[in-house]
Design a protein around this motif. Structure first.
Motif, PDB file in Angstrom:
ATOM      1  N   GLN B  42       0.717  -1.146  -0.113  1.00  0.00           N
ATOM      2  CA  GLN B  42      -0.102   0.041   0.108  1.00  0.00           C
ATOM      3  C   GLN B  42       0.876   1.421  -0.059  1.00  0.00           C
ATOM      4  O   GLN B  42       1.780   1.354   0.757  1.00  0.00           O
ATOM      5  N   LYS B  63      -1.299  -7.952  -0.016  1.00  0.00           N
ATOM      6  CA  LYS B  63      -1.830  -9.487   0.466  1.00  0.00           C
ATOM      7  C   LYS B  63      -0.486 -10.259   0.663  1.00  0.00           C
ATOM      8  O   LYS B  63       0.573  -9.898   0.289  1.00  0.00           O
ATOM      9  N   VAL B 294      -6.089   5.003  -5.224  1.00  0.00           N
ATOM     10  CA  VAL B 294      -6.405   3.738  -4.783  1.00  0.00           C
ATOM     11  C   VAL B 294      -7.576   3.168  -5.533  1.00  0.00           C
ATOM     12  O   VAL B 294      -7.672   2.124  -6.030  1.00  0.00           O
ATOM     13  N   ILE B 298      -7.981   0.099  -7.783  1.00  0.00           N
ATOM     14  CA  ILE B 298      -8.836  -1.109  -7.703  1.00  0.00           C
ATOM     15  C   ILE B 298      -9.745  -1.384  -8.603  1.00  0.00           C
ATOM     16  O   ILE B 298      -9.924  -2.377  -9.142  1.00  0.00           O
ATOM     17  N   GLU B 299     -10.454  -0.266  -9.022  1.00  0.00           N
ATOM     18  CA  GLU B 299     -11.737  -0.523  -9.512  1.00  0.00           C
ATOM     19  C   GLU B 299     -11.530  -0.738 -11.327  1.00  0.00           C
ATOM     20  O   GLU B 299     -12.053  -1.648 -11.614  1.00  0.00           O
ATOM     21  N   LYS B 302     -10.315  -4.247 -11.492  1.00  0.00           N
ATOM     22  CA  LYS B 302     -11.280  -5.056 -11.598  1.00  0.00           C
ATOM     23  C   LYS B 302     -12.120  -5.490 -12.996  1.00  0.00           C
ATOM     24  O   LYS B 302     -12.446  -6.263 -13.439  1.00  0.00           O
ATOM     25  N   TRP B 320     -12.874   8.776  -6.264  1.00  0.00           N
ATOM     26  CA  TRP B 320     -12.676   9.427  -4.559  1.00  0.00           C
ATOM     27  C   TRP B 320     -11.641   9.133  -4.388  1.00  0.00           C
ATOM     28  O   TRP B 320     -10.497   8.431  -4.707  1.00  0.00           O
ATOM     29  N   TRP B 322      -8.833  10.541  -0.466  1.00  0.00           N
ATOM     30  CA  TRP B 322      -8.690  10.769   0.867  1.00  0.00           C
ATOM     31  C   TRP B 322      -7.358  11.307   1.225  1.00  0.00           C
ATOM     32  O   TRP B 322      -6.246  10.948   0.700  1.00  0.00           O
ATOM     33  N   ASP B 324      -5.150  12.168   4.937  1.00  0.00           N
ATOM     34  CA  ASP B 324      -5.173  12.483   6.549  1.00  0.00           C
ATOM     35  C   ASP B 324      -4.041  13.325   6.715  1.00  0.00           C
ATOM     36  O   ASP B 324      -2.798  13.246   6.609  1.00  0.00           O
ATOM     37  N   GLN B 331     -11.993  13.948   2.763  1.00  0.00           N
ATOM     38  CA  GLN B 331     -12.469  12.776   1.850  1.00  0.00           C
ATOM     39  C   GLN B 331     -13.120  13.552   0.567  1.00  0.00           C
ATOM     40  O   GLN B 331     -13.938  14.381   0.915  1.00  0.00           O
ATOM     41  N   ARG B 379     -21.509  10.558  -3.290  1.00  0.00           N
ATOM     42  CA  ARG B 379     -21.027   9.359  -4.218  1.00  0.00           C
ATOM     43  C   ARG B 379     -22.067   8.877  -4.766  1.00  0.00           C
ATOM     44  O   ARG B 379     -22.116   8.270  -5.981  1.00  0.00           O
TER      45      ARG B 379
END
Lengths: 106, 404
Positions: B42, B63, B294, B298-299, B302, B320, B322, B324, B331, B379
Protein backbone atom coordinates in the motif's frame (compact mmCIF):
# COMPACT_ATOMS: atom_id res chain seq x y z
CA UNK A 1 -2.72 -14.35 20.60
CA UNK A 2 -6.44 -13.75 20.25
CA UNK A 3 -8.68 -16.29 18.54
CA UNK A 4 -11.07 -14.89 15.95
CA UNK A 5 -13.59 -17.00 14.06
CA UNK A 6 -14.87 -15.87 10.68
CA UNK A 7 -18.00 -17.61 9.44
CA UNK A 8 -18.87 -17.50 5.76
CA UNK A 9 -22.46 -17.11 4.62
CA UNK A 10 -22.48 -20.83 3.77
CA UNK A 11 -21.44 -21.78 7.30
CA UNK A 12 -17.74 -22.47 6.69
CA UNK A 13 -15.79 -21.48 9.78
CA UNK A 14 -12.18 -20.36 9.96
CA UNK A 15 -10.47 -19.59 13.24
CA UNK A 16 -7.28 -17.59 13.13
CA UNK A 17 -4.88 -16.38 15.80
CA UNK A 18 -4.46 -12.63 15.85
CA UNK A 19 -1.82 -10.54 17.51
CA UNK A 20 -3.08 -7.88 19.89
CA UNK A 21 -3.57 -4.51 18.18
CA UNK A 22 -4.00 -5.94 14.69
CA UNK A 23 -7.39 -5.26 13.11
CA UNK A 24 -9.80 -8.06 12.31
CA UNK A 25 -9.67 -6.88 8.68
CA UNK A 26 -5.88 -7.27 8.47
CA UNK A 27 -6.06 -10.63 10.19
CA UNK A 28 -8.62 -11.82 7.65
CA UNK A 29 -6.63 -10.59 4.66
CA UNK A 30 -3.39 -12.07 5.99
CA UNK A 31 -5.03 -15.42 6.61
CA UNK A 32 -6.77 -15.48 3.24
CA UNK A 33 -10.24 -15.43 4.76
CA UNK A 34 -12.67 -14.95 1.87
CA UNK A 35 -15.35 -12.27 2.06
CA UNK A 36 -13.21 -9.54 3.59
CA UNK A 37 -11.39 -7.39 1.04
CA UNK A 38 -10.25 -4.26 2.87
CA UNK A 39 -9.73 -2.39 -0.39
CA UNK A 40 -8.76 0.91 1.24
CA UNK A 41 -6.15 -0.70 3.46
CA UNK A 42 -7.97 -0.08 6.72
CA UNK A 43 -8.73 3.61 6.34
CA UNK A 44 -12.42 3.11 7.05
CA UNK A 45 -13.12 4.39 3.57
CA UNK A 46 -14.50 1.56 1.46
CA UNK A 47 -16.86 -0.66 3.50
CA UNK A 48 -15.52 -3.88 1.94
CA UNK A 49 -14.72 -5.44 5.31
CA UNK A 50 -18.26 -5.43 6.69
CA UNK A 51 -19.24 -8.25 9.06
CA UNK A 52 -22.09 -9.16 11.34
CA UNK A 53 -20.78 -9.64 14.87
CA UNK A 54 -22.42 -12.41 16.89
CA UNK A 55 -24.68 -10.94 19.56
CA UNK A 56 -22.72 -11.92 22.66
CA UNK A 57 -19.64 -10.04 21.38
CA UNK A 58 -21.27 -6.83 20.21
CA UNK A 59 -21.20 -5.10 23.60
CA UNK A 60 -17.53 -5.91 24.08
CA UNK A 61 -16.52 -3.80 21.09
CA UNK A 62 -15.43 -0.20 21.33
CA UNK A 63 -18.30 2.03 20.23
CA UNK A 64 -18.56 2.99 16.60
CA UNK A 65 -17.20 6.33 15.48
CA UNK A 66 -19.05 8.59 13.08
CA UNK A 67 -16.82 7.59 10.18
CA UNK A 68 -17.58 3.90 10.56
CA UNK A 69 -21.27 4.56 11.02
CA UNK A 70 -21.38 6.57 7.78
CA UNK A 71 -19.35 4.03 5.82
CA UNK A 72 -21.62 1.21 6.94
CA UNK A 73 -24.43 2.92 5.06
CA UNK A 74 -22.58 1.83 1.92
CA UNK A 75 -22.57 -1.81 3.01
CA UNK A 76 -25.28 -4.15 1.81
CA UNK A 77 -27.50 -5.71 4.43
CA UNK A 78 -26.49 -3.45 7.30
CA UNK A 79 -28.20 -4.30 10.58
CA UNK A 80 -27.69 -3.81 14.30
CA UNK A 81 -24.81 -6.29 14.34
CA UNK A 82 -22.87 -4.66 11.50
CA UNK A 83 -19.33 -3.43 12.00
CA UNK A 84 -16.30 -2.80 9.81
CA UNK A 85 -13.48 -5.15 10.73
CA UNK A 86 -10.82 -2.54 9.96
CA UNK A 87 -12.12 -0.66 12.98
CA UNK A 88 -12.01 -3.62 15.38
CA UNK A 89 -8.60 -4.11 16.98
CA UNK A 90 -7.89 -7.46 18.53
CA UNK A 91 -7.76 -7.19 22.33
CA UNK A 92 -7.66 -9.91 25.00
CA UNK A 93 -11.36 -9.23 25.81
CA UNK A 94 -12.23 -10.26 22.26
CA UNK A 95 -10.55 -13.68 22.50
CA UNK A 96 -13.03 -16.08 20.92
CA UNK A 97 -15.03 -13.47 18.99
CA UNK A 98 -17.18 -14.76 16.12
CA UNK A 99 -18.11 -12.70 13.08
CA UNK A 100 -20.10 -13.55 9.96
CA UNK A 101 -19.10 -12.30 6.50
CA UNK A 102 -22.05 -11.11 4.40
CA UNK A 103 -23.00 -12.90 1.20
CA UNK A 104 -22.53 -9.71 -0.82
CA UNK A 105 -18.78 -9.69 -0.15
CA UNK A 106 -18.18 -13.14 -1.59
CA UNK B 1 -2.85 -24.59 -24.67
CA UNK B 2 -2.98 -22.69 -21.42
CA UNK B 3 -3.64 -19.02 -21.72
CA UNK B 4 -1.00 -16.71 -20.23
CA UNK B 5 -1.86 -13.38 -18.66
CA UNK B 6 0.96 -11.03 -17.70
CA UNK B 7 0.50 -8.21 -15.28
CA UNK B 8 3.21 -5.60 -15.54
CA UNK B 9 3.37 -3.52 -12.39
CA UNK B 10 3.40 -4.64 -8.78
CA UNK B 11 1.30 -1.88 -7.23
CA UNK B 12 -2.30 -1.60 -6.12
CA UNK B 13 -3.75 -2.23 -9.59
CA UNK B 14 -1.46 -5.20 -10.23
CA UNK B 15 -2.36 -6.86 -6.94
CA UNK B 16 -6.06 -6.29 -7.49
CA UNK B 17 -5.88 -7.71 -11.02
CA UNK B 18 -4.31 -10.91 -9.70
CA UNK B 19 -7.02 -11.30 -7.09
CA UNK B 20 -9.87 -10.42 -9.44
CA UNK B 21 -8.66 -12.69 -12.25
CA UNK B 22 -8.64 -15.69 -9.96
CA UNK B 23 -11.97 -14.67 -8.42
CA UNK B 24 -13.44 -14.44 -11.93
CA UNK B 25 -12.30 -17.95 -12.58
CA UNK B 26 -9.29 -17.32 -14.80
CA UNK B 27 -7.38 -20.61 -14.52
CA UNK B 28 -4.48 -20.01 -16.89
CA UNK B 29 -0.90 -19.00 -16.21
CA UNK B 30 -0.67 -15.76 -14.30
CA UNK B 31 2.58 -13.78 -14.02
CA UNK B 32 3.08 -10.62 -12.02
CA UNK B 33 6.14 -8.57 -12.96
CA UNK B 34 7.25 -5.74 -10.69
CA UNK B 35 10.19 -3.36 -10.83
CA UNK B 36 10.47 -2.98 -7.06
CA UNK B 37 11.95 -5.70 -4.84
CA UNK B 38 8.69 -6.08 -2.88
CA UNK B 39 5.36 -7.77 -3.34
CA UNK B 40 2.58 -5.21 -3.94
CA UNK B 41 2.21 -2.88 -0.97
CA UNK B 42 0.00 0.00 0.00
CA UNK B 43 1.36 3.38 -0.98
CA UNK B 44 -1.03 5.71 0.90
CA UNK B 45 0.57 5.07 4.33
CA UNK B 46 4.02 5.96 2.94
CA UNK B 47 3.39 9.67 3.49
CA UNK B 48 1.42 9.05 6.69
CA UNK B 49 1.67 6.20 9.21
CA UNK B 50 4.71 4.55 7.62
CA UNK B 51 6.64 7.83 7.46
CA UNK B 52 5.85 8.48 11.12
CA UNK B 53 7.02 5.01 12.07
CA UNK B 54 3.58 3.99 13.41
CA UNK B 55 3.16 1.27 10.80
CA UNK B 56 5.89 -1.33 10.33
CA UNK B 57 6.97 -2.39 6.87
CA UNK B 58 5.43 -5.89 7.16
CA UNK B 59 1.99 -4.35 7.51
CA UNK B 60 2.19 -2.53 4.20
CA UNK B 61 1.72 -5.60 2.00
CA UNK B 62 -1.62 -5.65 0.19
CA UNK B 63 -1.72 -9.45 0.38
CA UNK B 64 0.64 -11.79 2.22
CA UNK B 65 3.10 -13.94 0.34
CA UNK B 66 0.90 -16.98 0.94
CA UNK B 67 -1.83 -15.42 -1.13
CA UNK B 68 0.31 -15.40 -4.28
CA UNK B 69 1.31 -19.02 -3.70
CA UNK B 70 -2.26 -20.09 -3.14
CA UNK B 71 -3.42 -18.15 -6.21
CA UNK B 72 -0.64 -19.83 -8.21
CA UNK B 73 0.89 -16.56 -9.38
CA UNK B 74 4.47 -16.40 -10.64
CA UNK B 75 5.93 -13.25 -9.12
CA UNK B 76 8.95 -11.74 -10.84
CA UNK B 77 10.10 -8.87 -8.65
CA UNK B 78 12.88 -6.31 -8.87
CA UNK B 79 12.85 -6.66 -12.64
CA UNK B 80 11.66 -3.82 -14.88
CA UNK B 81 10.43 -4.52 -18.38
CA UNK B 82 12.48 -2.96 -21.14
CA UNK B 83 10.44 -3.51 -24.27
CA UNK B 84 7.10 -4.68 -25.51
CA UNK B 85 6.25 -6.18 -28.87
CA UNK B 86 2.50 -5.77 -28.94
CA UNK B 87 2.02 -7.51 -32.29
CA UNK B 88 4.08 -10.57 -31.31
CA UNK B 89 2.71 -10.38 -27.77
CA UNK B 90 6.08 -10.54 -26.16
CA UNK B 91 7.52 -8.64 -23.21
CA UNK B 92 11.27 -8.36 -22.61
CA UNK B 93 12.55 -7.86 -19.08
CA UNK B 94 15.72 -6.14 -17.85
CA UNK B 95 17.33 -9.55 -17.27
CA UNK B 96 16.77 -10.37 -20.98
CA UNK B 97 14.02 -12.80 -20.15
CA UNK B 98 11.31 -12.92 -22.80
CA UNK B 99 7.76 -13.54 -21.73
CA UNK B 100 5.06 -14.35 -24.25
CA UNK B 101 1.47 -13.55 -23.38
CA UNK B 102 -2.06 -13.85 -24.60
CA UNK B 103 -3.15 -10.81 -22.68
CA UNK B 104 -1.10 -8.16 -20.90
CA UNK B 105 -2.25 -5.70 -18.28
CA UNK B 106 -0.08 -2.61 -18.02
CA UNK B 107 -0.31 -1.43 -14.42
CA UNK B 108 2.92 0.52 -14.55
CA UNK B 109 1.82 3.41 -12.33
CA UNK B 110 3.80 6.60 -12.31
CA UNK B 111 6.93 8.23 -11.00
CA UNK B 112 7.43 11.55 -9.24
CA UNK B 113 7.87 14.55 -11.47
CA UNK B 114 11.46 15.69 -10.97
CA UNK B 115 12.61 19.19 -10.20
CA UNK B 116 14.22 20.70 -13.27
CA UNK B 117 16.24 23.46 -11.62
CA UNK B 118 20.03 23.53 -11.10
CA UNK B 119 21.04 21.39 -8.11
CA UNK B 120 18.19 18.93 -8.59
CA UNK B 121 20.75 16.18 -8.00
CA UNK B 122 21.49 17.35 -4.43
CA UNK B 123 21.90 14.28 -2.16
CA UNK B 124 19.46 15.69 0.43
CA UNK B 125 16.67 16.14 -2.14
CA UNK B 126 14.06 13.39 -1.93
CA UNK B 127 10.88 12.28 -3.62
CA UNK B 128 8.19 10.11 -2.10
CA UNK B 129 6.66 7.31 -4.09
CA UNK B 130 8.21 4.02 -3.02
CA UNK B 131 9.06 2.22 0.19
CA UNK B 132 12.75 2.72 -0.57
CA UNK B 133 12.17 6.46 -1.03
CA UNK B 134 10.71 6.68 2.47
CA UNK B 135 13.42 4.57 4.08
CA UNK B 136 16.04 6.88 2.60
CA UNK B 137 14.09 9.95 3.65
CA UNK B 138 13.69 8.67 7.20
CA UNK B 139 17.47 8.56 7.76
CA UNK B 140 17.42 12.34 8.19
CA UNK B 141 13.79 12.71 9.26
CA UNK B 142 14.72 13.49 12.84
CA UNK B 143 13.52 15.90 15.53
CA UNK B 144 15.12 19.29 15.06
CA UNK B 145 16.00 18.70 11.41
CA UNK B 146 15.10 21.43 8.96
CA UNK B 147 12.76 20.19 6.24
CA UNK B 148 11.82 22.15 3.15
CA UNK B 149 8.87 20.70 1.27
CA UNK B 150 8.52 21.76 -2.34
CA UNK B 151 4.90 21.54 -3.45
CA UNK B 152 1.81 21.84 -1.23
CA UNK B 153 -0.14 18.94 -2.66
CA UNK B 154 -1.41 15.88 -0.78
CA UNK B 155 2.05 14.29 -0.48
CA UNK B 156 3.81 17.47 0.59
CA UNK B 157 1.22 18.44 3.18
CA UNK B 158 0.84 14.94 4.59
CA UNK B 159 4.59 14.71 5.01
CA UNK B 160 4.67 18.21 6.54
CA UNK B 161 2.01 17.17 9.08
CA UNK B 162 3.98 14.09 10.12
CA UNK B 163 7.23 16.05 10.22
CA UNK B 164 6.05 18.91 12.40
CA UNK B 165 4.47 16.43 14.82
CA UNK B 166 7.84 14.72 15.10
CA UNK B 167 9.60 17.95 15.90
CA UNK B 168 11.14 18.85 12.55
CA UNK B 169 11.19 22.49 11.49
CA UNK B 170 9.05 22.56 8.37
CA UNK B 171 8.73 25.07 5.58
CA UNK B 172 6.54 24.45 2.55
CA UNK B 173 7.10 26.20 -0.77
CA UNK B 174 4.27 26.30 -3.27
CA UNK B 175 4.45 27.93 -6.69
CA UNK B 176 0.65 28.39 -6.92
CA UNK B 177 -1.19 31.09 -4.97
CA UNK B 178 -2.68 28.52 -2.55
CA UNK B 179 -2.08 25.05 -1.12
CA UNK B 180 -3.78 21.99 -2.70
CA UNK B 181 -4.57 24.25 -5.67
CA UNK B 182 -4.68 21.37 -8.13
CA UNK B 183 -7.16 19.28 -6.14
CA UNK B 184 -9.50 21.49 -4.16
CA UNK B 185 -11.29 24.84 -3.96
CA UNK B 186 -10.29 28.05 -2.23
CA UNK B 187 -12.20 27.39 1.03
CA UNK B 188 -10.52 24.05 1.67
CA UNK B 189 -7.11 25.43 0.69
CA UNK B 190 -7.51 28.27 3.14
CA UNK B 191 -8.62 25.87 5.86
CA UNK B 192 -5.62 23.55 5.45
CA UNK B 193 -3.17 26.45 5.21
CA UNK B 194 -4.56 27.64 8.55
CA UNK B 195 -4.32 24.22 10.16
CA UNK B 196 -0.70 23.81 9.11
CA UNK B 197 0.22 27.32 10.26
CA UNK B 198 -1.33 26.61 13.64
CA UNK B 199 0.71 23.41 13.91
CA UNK B 200 3.89 25.37 13.25
CA UNK B 201 4.43 24.72 9.53
CA UNK B 202 5.55 27.77 7.59
CA UNK B 203 3.83 27.90 4.23
CA UNK B 204 5.03 30.16 1.44
CA UNK B 205 2.71 30.32 -1.57
CA UNK B 206 3.55 32.04 -4.86
CA UNK B 207 7.06 30.78 -4.24
CA UNK B 208 8.76 28.69 -6.88
CA UNK B 209 12.18 27.11 -6.52
CA UNK B 210 14.95 28.21 -8.89
CA UNK B 211 17.88 26.20 -7.63
CA UNK B 212 19.50 24.14 -4.90
CA UNK B 213 23.11 24.28 -3.80
CA UNK B 214 25.11 23.88 -0.59
CA UNK B 215 27.36 21.14 0.74
CA UNK B 216 26.24 17.50 0.69
CA UNK B 217 24.79 17.68 4.24
CA UNK B 218 22.94 20.95 3.88
CA UNK B 219 20.79 21.94 0.96
CA UNK B 220 20.33 25.63 0.25
CA UNK B 221 17.05 26.11 -1.54
CA UNK B 222 16.82 29.28 -3.64
CA UNK B 223 13.34 30.63 -4.27
CA UNK B 224 12.11 32.70 -7.19
CA UNK B 225 11.47 35.50 -4.72
CA UNK B 226 15.17 35.65 -3.87
CA UNK B 227 15.12 33.90 -0.49
CA UNK B 228 17.50 31.15 0.51
CA UNK B 229 16.38 28.38 2.86
CA UNK B 230 18.81 26.01 4.50
CA UNK B 231 17.59 22.48 4.96
CA UNK B 232 18.84 19.15 6.22
CA UNK B 233 16.20 17.56 4.08
CA UNK B 234 14.25 18.63 1.00
CA UNK B 235 11.16 16.77 -0.19
CA UNK B 236 9.70 17.55 -3.58
CA UNK B 237 6.08 16.55 -4.15
CA UNK B 238 5.28 18.24 -7.43
CA UNK B 239 3.17 15.69 -9.20
CA UNK B 240 3.30 12.33 -10.89
CA UNK B 241 4.24 11.34 -14.44
CA UNK B 242 2.51 8.26 -15.80
CA UNK B 243 4.84 5.44 -16.84
CA UNK B 244 3.85 5.19 -20.48
CA UNK B 245 7.22 4.93 -22.23
CA UNK B 246 7.08 1.17 -22.76
CA UNK B 247 3.58 1.41 -24.23
CA UNK B 248 4.46 4.42 -26.36
CA UNK B 249 7.54 2.69 -27.79
CA UNK B 250 5.30 -0.26 -28.65
CA UNK B 251 3.06 2.03 -30.71
CA UNK B 252 0.17 2.02 -28.23
CA UNK B 253 -1.86 5.23 -28.21
CA UNK B 254 -1.01 7.46 -25.25
CA UNK B 255 -2.08 10.97 -24.32
CA UNK B 256 -1.52 11.84 -20.68
CA UNK B 257 -1.57 8.14 -19.91
CA UNK B 258 -2.21 4.98 -21.87
CA UNK B 259 -5.50 5.53 -23.64
CA UNK B 260 -8.05 2.84 -22.77
CA UNK B 261 -11.77 2.33 -23.27
CA UNK B 262 -14.25 1.68 -20.49
CA UNK B 263 -13.25 -2.01 -20.52
CA UNK B 264 -9.60 -1.01 -19.87
CA UNK B 265 -8.49 -2.03 -23.40
CA UNK B 266 -5.65 -0.07 -25.04
CA UNK B 267 -5.27 0.52 -28.76
CA UNK B 268 -3.30 -2.76 -29.08
CA UNK B 269 -5.31 -5.98 -29.13
CA UNK B 270 -4.61 -8.06 -26.05
CA UNK B 271 -3.06 -5.18 -24.13
CA UNK B 272 -4.97 -3.50 -21.32
CA UNK B 273 -4.06 -0.80 -18.81
CA UNK B 274 -5.27 0.20 -15.36
CA UNK B 275 -4.44 2.58 -12.55
CA UNK B 276 -2.30 5.72 -12.49
CA UNK B 277 -0.75 4.98 -15.91
CA UNK B 278 -4.06 4.83 -17.76
CA UNK B 279 -6.42 7.40 -19.19
CA UNK B 280 -10.06 6.35 -19.46
CA UNK B 281 -13.34 7.85 -20.67
CA UNK B 282 -15.74 8.92 -17.92
CA UNK B 283 -19.44 8.89 -18.76
CA UNK B 284 -20.19 10.81 -15.55
CA UNK B 285 -17.93 13.71 -16.48
CA UNK B 286 -18.13 13.43 -20.28
CA UNK B 287 -14.39 13.55 -20.76
CA UNK B 288 -11.23 11.48 -20.43
CA UNK B 289 -9.61 11.19 -17.02
CA UNK B 290 -6.27 10.09 -15.73
CA UNK B 291 -6.68 9.52 -12.03
CA UNK B 292 -4.10 8.98 -9.33
CA UNK B 293 -5.95 7.14 -6.61
CA UNK B 294 -6.24 3.83 -4.85
CA UNK B 295 -9.92 3.59 -5.71
CA UNK B 296 -9.26 4.04 -9.43
CA UNK B 297 -6.44 1.49 -9.34
CA UNK B 298 -8.65 -1.09 -7.66
CA UNK B 299 -11.81 -0.57 -9.65
CA UNK B 300 -10.13 -0.24 -13.03
CA UNK B 301 -8.08 -3.35 -12.32
CA UNK B 302 -11.32 -5.19 -11.53
CA UNK B 303 -12.74 -4.02 -14.86
CA UNK B 304 -9.59 -5.12 -16.69
CA UNK B 305 -9.73 -8.53 -15.02
CA UNK B 306 -13.38 -8.89 -16.00
CA UNK B 307 -12.51 -8.09 -19.62
CA UNK B 308 -9.65 -10.60 -19.64
CA UNK B 309 -11.86 -13.26 -18.09
CA UNK B 310 -14.46 -12.69 -20.79
CA UNK B 311 -17.04 -11.16 -18.48
CA UNK B 312 -16.78 -7.51 -19.47
CA UNK B 313 -18.15 -4.93 -17.06
CA UNK B 314 -17.64 -1.28 -18.01
CA UNK B 315 -15.76 0.93 -15.59
CA UNK B 316 -17.72 4.00 -14.69
CA UNK B 317 -17.36 5.21 -11.14
CA UNK B 318 -17.24 8.45 -9.25
CA UNK B 319 -13.60 9.03 -8.38
CA UNK B 320 -12.77 9.42 -4.73
CA UNK B 321 -9.71 10.33 -2.74
CA UNK B 322 -8.67 10.82 0.83
CA UNK B 323 -5.95 12.54 2.76
CA UNK B 324 -5.09 12.35 6.46
CA UNK B 325 -3.42 15.33 8.07
CA UNK B 326 -3.26 15.71 11.86
CA UNK B 327 -6.68 14.77 13.28
CA UNK B 328 -8.36 15.58 9.98
CA UNK B 329 -9.69 13.21 7.38
CA UNK B 330 -10.34 14.89 4.05
CA UNK B 331 -12.52 12.79 1.78
CA UNK B 332 -13.19 13.98 -1.73
CA UNK B 333 -15.80 12.53 -4.05
CA UNK B 334 -15.87 13.61 -7.67
CA UNK B 335 -13.89 16.23 -9.56
CA UNK B 336 -14.56 19.93 -9.14
CA UNK B 337 -13.34 21.23 -12.54
CA UNK B 338 -16.00 23.40 -14.15
CA UNK B 339 -18.00 24.23 -11.04
CA UNK B 340 -19.80 27.56 -10.90
CA UNK B 341 -20.57 27.52 -7.20
CA UNK B 342 -18.94 26.27 -4.01
CA UNK B 343 -21.22 25.96 -0.98
CA UNK B 344 -19.89 25.42 2.52
CA UNK B 345 -21.89 23.30 4.94
CA UNK B 346 -20.86 23.64 8.56
CA UNK B 347 -18.26 25.85 10.15
CA UNK B 348 -14.61 25.28 9.17
CA UNK B 349 -13.64 26.57 12.63
CA UNK B 350 -15.20 23.43 14.09
CA UNK B 351 -12.83 21.30 11.94
CA UNK B 352 -15.83 19.47 10.55
CA UNK B 353 -17.40 20.82 7.36
CA UNK B 354 -18.08 20.01 3.74
CA UNK B 355 -17.85 21.98 0.51
CA UNK B 356 -20.20 21.17 -2.36
CA UNK B 357 -19.07 22.06 -5.88
CA UNK B 358 -22.00 22.60 -8.22
CA UNK B 359 -22.58 23.44 -11.86
CA UNK B 360 -26.13 24.47 -12.74
CA UNK B 361 -27.10 23.13 -9.32
CA UNK B 362 -25.85 19.65 -10.22
CA UNK B 363 -23.25 18.18 -7.93
CA UNK B 364 -19.75 17.76 -9.41
CA UNK B 365 -17.74 17.11 -6.26
CA UNK B 366 -17.62 17.28 -2.49
CA UNK B 367 -14.74 17.88 -0.11
CA UNK B 368 -15.69 16.50 3.28
CA UNK B 369 -13.48 17.26 6.27
CA UNK B 370 -14.39 14.95 9.14
CA UNK B 371 -17.83 14.72 7.47
CA UNK B 372 -18.26 11.12 6.31
CA UNK B 373 -22.03 11.30 5.82
CA UNK B 374 -21.72 14.12 3.26
CA UNK B 375 -18.98 12.19 1.46
CA UNK B 376 -21.11 9.05 1.28
CA UNK B 377 -24.17 10.95 0.08
CA UNK B 378 -22.14 12.61 -2.66
CA UNK B 379 -21.01 9.29 -4.11
CA UNK B 380 -24.65 8.57 -4.94
CA UNK B 381 -25.72 12.10 -5.84
CA UNK B 382 -22.91 12.81 -8.33
CA UNK B 383 -23.67 9.98 -10.78
CA UNK B 384 -27.43 10.51 -10.34
CA UNK B 385 -26.84 13.95 -11.85
CA UNK B 386 -30.09 15.54 -10.62
CA UNK B 387 -30.60 19.19 -9.74
CA UNK B 388 -30.23 19.92 -6.06
CA UNK B 389 -31.59 22.67 -3.87
CA UNK B 390 -28.54 24.67 -2.68
CA UNK B 391 -30.41 25.80 0.44
CA UNK B 392 -30.87 22.21 1.57
CA UNK B 393 -27.19 21.37 1.06
CA UNK B 394 -26.12 24.04 3.52
CA UNK B 395 -28.97 23.49 5.99
CA UNK B 396 -27.58 21.45 8.88
CA UNK B 397 -31.14 20.40 9.79
CA UNK B 398 -31.34 18.44 6.54
CA UNK B 399 -29.49 15.12 6.81
CA UNK B 400 -27.17 14.26 3.90
CA UNK B 401 -29.32 11.23 3.06
CA UNK B 402 -32.18 13.69 2.37
CA UNK B 403 -30.37 15.98 -0.05
CA UNK B 404 -31.94 14.60 -3.22
Amino acid sequence: MIKVTYIEFNGTERTVEVEEGVSLMEAAVNNLVPGIDGDCGGMCACATCHVHVEAEWLDKLAPMEEQEDAMLNLAEGRDGSSRLTCQIQATPELDGIRVRTPIGQH
Amino acid sequence: MTETVLILGGGQAGAQAVLSLRQQGFAGRLVLVGSEPFLPYQRPPLSKAFLSGALPRERLLIKPEAFYRQADVECILDTPAVSLDAAERQLTLADDRQLGFDQLLLATGGRPRQLQCPGADHPRLHYLRTLDDVERLREHFLPGARLVVIGAGYIGLEAAAVAVKQGLKVQVLEAAPRVLARVTGAQVSEFFAGVHAEAGVEIHCNTGVVGIDGDPDTARVHTATGDVMEADLVLAGIGLLPNVELAEAAGIACDNGILVDDLARSSAPGVLAAGDCSNHPSVIYGRRLRLESVHNAIEQAKAAAATIAGKPRPYNQVPWFWSDQYDLKLQTAGLLEGHDRALVRGDPQSRSFAVFYLRDNRLLAVDAINRPAEFIAARTLIPAGGQLDPARLTDENVAPQQFA
